[in-house]
Design a protein around this motif. Structure first.
Motif: not given
Length: 169
Positions: A35-41
């Protein structure tokens, strides 16, 4: 604060200073990291070329407290020190986990609000929702998996939640 700053960096990676107490958080799991990665992207293209920039797990000092939001949008270049950002972010994002839920839902919510935070996002992996507290408008909005999150401070910042929560295998 001095004792906190004296901790070796690798030991305090997931430590926060809240009300003069050092709190350690367990390392995030796979779902949290996804989730952290997807939000950052999702956030990166919006902030590209702007004064505000998104950061992941950067220390933020609010009065005597030091938080490490999962993601923060930081807008004042003058507030960066070598170690942290000295002041309230424009947006702070916390992804709930069992070990941090109480602090994220109550303590941080109140402290961010009192410190002048503009917007606080609480991400629930379990319910696949994001609650957005837009403090200056005194608004709280809850977005579900089928909806598109709309920031209350950045007019053009819109994120479909279906892009954030991983699909089941």
């Amino acid at each position: 604060m001095e004792e906190f700053d004296a901790l070796p960096m690798d030991e305090r990676h997931l430590c926060e200073l809240i009300d003069d107490m050092v709190l350690m958080a367990p390392r995030p799991g796979v779902l949290h990291q996804s989730i952290l990665f997807n939000l950052s992207v999702a956030l990166a293209p919006f902030f590209k070329g702007k004064t505000c920039r998104p950061f992941s797990e950067l220390e933020v000092r609010l009065n005597k407290d030091i938080f490490v939001p999962d993601i923060s949008a930081l807008c004042d270049p003058e507030k960066f020190s070598e170690q942290r950002y000295e002041g309230a972010p424009a947006i702070a994002v916390e992804i709930l986990s069992p070990g941090s839920m109480r602090n994220d839902l109550f303590t941080k919510l109140n402290k961010y609000h009192l410190a002048g935070e503009q917007e606080y996002w609480i991400v629930s992996p379990k319910s696949k929702t994001i609650i957005v507290h837009t403090f200056w408008k005194r608004e709280v909005s809850e977005y579900t998996l089928e909806e598109t999150l709309a920031s209350g401070i950045f007019e053009d910042l819109k994120i479909p939640l279906s892009d954030i929560f991983p699909k089941a295998p």
